[in-house]
Design a protein around this motif. Structure first.
Motif, PDB file in Angstrom:
ATOM      1  N   GLN A  29     -24.630  17.686 -47.753  1.00  0.00           N
ATOM      2  CA  GLN A  29     -23.532  17.237 -49.412  1.00  0.00           C
ATOM      3  C   GLN A  29     -23.434  15.340 -49.301  1.00  0.00           C
ATOM      4  N   SER A  30     -23.359  14.937 -48.004  1.00  0.00           N
ATOM      5  CA  SER A  30     -23.100  13.688 -47.820  1.00  0.00           C
ATOM      6  C   SER A  30     -24.116  13.145 -47.909  1.00  0.00           C
ATOM      7  N   ILE A  31     -25.354  13.193 -47.588  1.00  0.00           N
ATOM      8  CA  ILE A  31     -26.058  12.550 -47.713  1.00  0.00           C
ATOM      9  C   ILE A  31     -26.808  12.418 -49.248  1.00  0.00           C
ATOM     10  N   ALA A  32     -26.580  13.921 -49.988  1.00  0.00           N
ATOM     11  CA  ALA A  32     -27.035  13.811 -51.239  1.00  0.00           C
ATOM     12  C   ALA A  32     -26.182  13.197 -51.919  1.00  0.00           C
ATOM     13  N   ALA A  33     -24.690  13.124 -51.449  1.00  0.00           N
ATOM     14  CA  ALA A  33     -24.503  11.957 -52.514  1.00  0.00           C
ATOM     15  C   ALA A  33     -24.013   9.935 -51.987  1.00  0.00           C
ATOM     16  N   CYS A  34     -25.314   9.533 -51.658  1.00  0.00           N
ATOM     17  CA  CYS A  34     -24.938   8.699 -50.623  1.00  0.00           C
ATOM     18  C   CYS A  34     -25.979   7.866 -51.298  1.00  0.00           C
ATOM     19  N   ASN A  93     -33.654   8.618 -54.776  1.00  0.00           N
ATOM     20  CA  ASN A  93     -32.395   9.366 -53.848  1.00  0.00           C
ATOM     21  C   ASN A  93     -32.959  10.047 -52.643  1.00  0.00           C
ATOM     22  N   PRO A  94     -31.659  10.445 -52.557  1.00  0.00           N
ATOM     23  CA  PRO A  94     -32.419  11.098 -51.138  1.00  0.00           C
ATOM     24  C   PRO A  94     -32.374  12.008 -50.925  1.00  0.00           C
ATOM     25  N   VAL A  95     -33.641  12.456 -49.384  1.00  0.00           N
ATOM     26  CA  VAL A  95     -34.654  13.989 -49.947  1.00  0.00           C
ATOM     27  C   VAL A  95     -34.879  14.379 -48.049  1.00  0.00           C
ATOM     28  N   TYR A  96     -34.042  15.653 -48.363  1.00  0.00           N
ATOM     29  CA  TYR A  96     -33.726  16.456 -47.409  1.00  0.00           C
ATOM     30  C   TYR A  96     -34.331  17.429 -47.052  1.00  0.00           C
ATOM     31  N   GLY A  97     -35.007  18.297 -45.850  1.00  0.00           N
ATOM     32  CA  GLY A  97     -35.054  19.052 -45.486  1.00  0.00           C
ATOM     33  C   GLY A  97     -33.968  20.539 -45.597  1.00  0.00           C
ATOM     34  N   ALA A  98     -34.460  21.334 -44.900  1.00  0.00           N
ATOM     35  CA  ALA A  98     -33.618  23.044 -45.301  1.00  0.00           C
ATOM     36  C   ALA A  98     -32.983  23.520 -44.095  1.00  0.00           C
ATOM     37  N   PRO A  99     -31.397  22.980 -44.414  1.00  0.00           N
ATOM     38  CA  PRO A  99     -30.488  23.531 -43.171  1.00  0.00           C
ATOM     39  C   PRO A  99     -30.726  24.150 -41.787  1.00  0.00           C
ATOM     40  N   VAL A 100     -31.453  24.077 -41.277  1.00  0.00           N
ATOM     41  CA  VAL A 100     -32.846  24.851 -40.212  1.00  0.00           C
ATOM     42  C   VAL A 100     -31.282  24.238 -38.918  1.00  0.00           C
ATOM     43  N   THR A 101     -31.127  25.813 -38.278  1.00  0.00           N
ATOM     44  CA  THR A 101     -30.555  25.198 -37.541  1.00  0.00           C
ATOM     45  C   THR A 101     -31.408  25.801 -36.233  1.00  0.00           C
ATOM     46  N   SER A 102     -31.955  24.805 -35.582  1.00  0.00           N
ATOM     47  CA  SER A 102     -33.096  24.675 -34.835  1.00  0.00           C
ATOM     48  C   SER A 102     -32.858  23.884 -33.206  1.00  0.00           C
ATOM     49  N   ARG A 161     -41.171  24.642 -41.745  1.00  0.00           N
ATOM     50  CA  ARG A 161     -39.920  24.935 -42.425  1.00  0.00           C
ATOM     51  C   ARG A 161     -38.956  25.139 -42.264  1.00  0.00           C
ATOM     52  N   GLU A 162     -39.682  26.931 -42.300  1.00  0.00           N
ATOM     53  CA  GLU A 162     -37.943  27.190 -41.780  1.00  0.00           C
ATOM     54  C   GLU A 162     -37.942  27.270 -40.772  1.00  0.00           C
ATOM     55  N   ARG A 163     -38.646  26.438 -39.110  1.00  0.00           N
ATOM     56  CA  ARG A 163     -37.912  26.633 -38.232  1.00  0.00           C
ATOM     57  C   ARG A 163     -37.849  25.304 -37.529  1.00  0.00           C
ATOM     58  N   VAL A 164     -38.103  24.416 -38.156  1.00  0.00           N
ATOM     59  CA  VAL A 164     -37.737  23.157 -37.663  1.00  0.00           C
ATOM     60  C   VAL A 164     -36.685  21.783 -38.582  1.00  0.00           C
ATOM     61  N   TYR A 165     -35.937  21.312 -37.962  1.00  0.00           N
ATOM     62  CA  TYR A 165     -35.042  20.733 -38.797  1.00  0.00           C
ATOM     63  C   TYR A 165     -35.617  19.334 -39.034  1.00  0.00           C
ATOM     64  N   MET A 166     -35.983  18.831 -40.503  1.00  0.00           N
ATOM     65  CA  MET A 166     -36.641  17.384 -40.734  1.00  0.00           C
ATOM     66  C   MET A 166     -35.475  16.559 -41.897  1.00  0.00           C
ATOM     67  N   ALA A 167     -35.720  15.353 -41.049  1.00  0.00           N
ATOM     68  CA  ALA A 167     -35.193  14.198 -40.992  1.00  0.00           C
ATOM     69  C   ALA A 167     -35.561  13.419 -41.264  1.00  0.00           C
ATOM     70  N   ALA A 168     -35.032  12.281 -41.171  1.00  0.00           N
ATOM     71  CA  ALA A 168     -36.069  10.913 -41.549  1.00  0.00           C
ATOM     72  C   ALA A 168     -34.710   9.946 -41.389  1.00  0.00           C
ATOM     73  N   VAL A 169     -35.201   8.929 -40.936  1.00  0.00           N
ATOM     74  CA  VAL A 169     -34.948   6.909 -40.080  1.00  0.00           C
ATOM     75  C   VAL A 169     -33.995   6.798 -41.822  1.00  0.00           C
ATOM     76  N   ALA A 170     -34.924   6.699 -42.722  1.00  0.00           N
ATOM     77  CA  ALA A 170     -34.510   6.984 -44.215  1.00  0.00           C
ATOM     78  C   ALA A 170     -34.618   8.124 -45.367  1.00  0.00           C
ATOM     79  N   ARG A 171     -33.430   8.544 -45.857  1.00  0.00           N
ATOM     80  CA  ARG A 171     -33.709   9.779 -46.856  1.00  0.00           C
ATOM     81  C   ARG A 171     -33.737   8.801 -48.206  1.00  0.00           C
ATOM     82  N   CYS A 172     -34.529   8.150 -49.071  1.00  0.00           N
ATOM     83  CA  CYS A 172     -34.774   7.822 -49.906  1.00  0.00           C
ATOM     84  C   CYS A 172     -35.757   6.931 -49.905  1.00  0.00           C
TER      85      CYS A 172
END
Ligand code: SF4
Length: 207
Positions: free
Chosen positions: A11-16, A25-34, A78-89
């Motif tokens: 949520q904080s990334i989405a508002a950044c 605007n920010p893009v991010y993956g699913a909140p997967v605990t992996s 996508r269901e099993r791996v948390y996907m992030a990036a160095v920059a989200r935008c």
């Protein structure tokens, strides 16, 4: 690991809006605990409209690599791996291809990354593309003179944002890059994907 905490971070990334030169605007993956954490560079121009990372042509190539090596579908990944990036935008266009996020943008976005890593404590980080590789391996391992051939097909042990993890590096799957389509890139990519398919975190989480 807490999905609730991941959702709060997202949520904080989405508002950044900390980086005025970012186009998207920010893009991010699913909140997967992996135990597996994928770190890409930054979304392309289309990812925001799809609402997830690696949603367009580069993603098709990336997910084909996993499918061919391990028989893993894109949705399962996508269901099993948390996907992030160095920059989200999306950083916008450069003279050739997309602009690479600058130091300030990387530093701004690392605060999100640090929080995600604190929650997830991943065993395995998949660093995709030079920018992500340089961030995860750090300047002592991936120096200004380093090339992809020095790191693809090998496994590294790192401390990244205070978290110990193993790292497998992959080239960027962009259609603009010929590295993974020609030798020695083709062979080194196969070696990296084989290492991945045998990694304990991969076998436990996704295989
Ligand atoms: S790149 Fe990261 S820090 Fe910069 S505005 Fe986007 S989410 Fe915020």
């Amino acid at each position: 690991m807490s999905v609730h905490r991941l959702r709060t971070i997202q949520q904080s990334i989405a508002a950044c809006r900390d980086c005025p030169n970012m186009v998207g605007n920010p893009v991010y993956g699913a909140p997967v605990t992996s135990r597996i954490f994928l770190l890409g560079q930054a979304p392309g121009p289309r990812e925001e409209s799809y609402g997830r990372p690696f949603a367009f042509t580069a993603g098709k190539t990336l997910f084909r690599w996993f499918e061919e090596t391990s028989g893993i579908s894109e949705e399962h990944f996508r269901e099993r791996v948390y996907m992030a990036a160095v920059a989200r935008c999306y950083p916008g266009k450069a003279a050739t291809g997309d602009r690479v996020p600058d130091r300030t943008e990387i530093s701004n976005c690392s605060r999100h990354l640090k929080l995600e890593l604190e929650v997830l404590q991943p065993e395995l980080i998949l660093a995709v593309g030079k920018l992500a590789i340089a961030q995860v391996l750090g300047p002592e391992v991936y120096t200004a003179k380093s090339k992809l051939i020095d790191v693809i097909g090998k496994k590294f042990a790192v401390t990244f944002h205070g978290r110990k993890a193993e790292v497998i590096c992959l080239p960027h799957p962009s259609g603009l890059s010929a590295w993974h389509k020609t030798e020695p890139g083709k062979t080194l990519l196969k070696k990296a994907l084989k290492l991945l398919s045998r990694h304990p975190a991969w076998l436990e989480e996704i295989a």
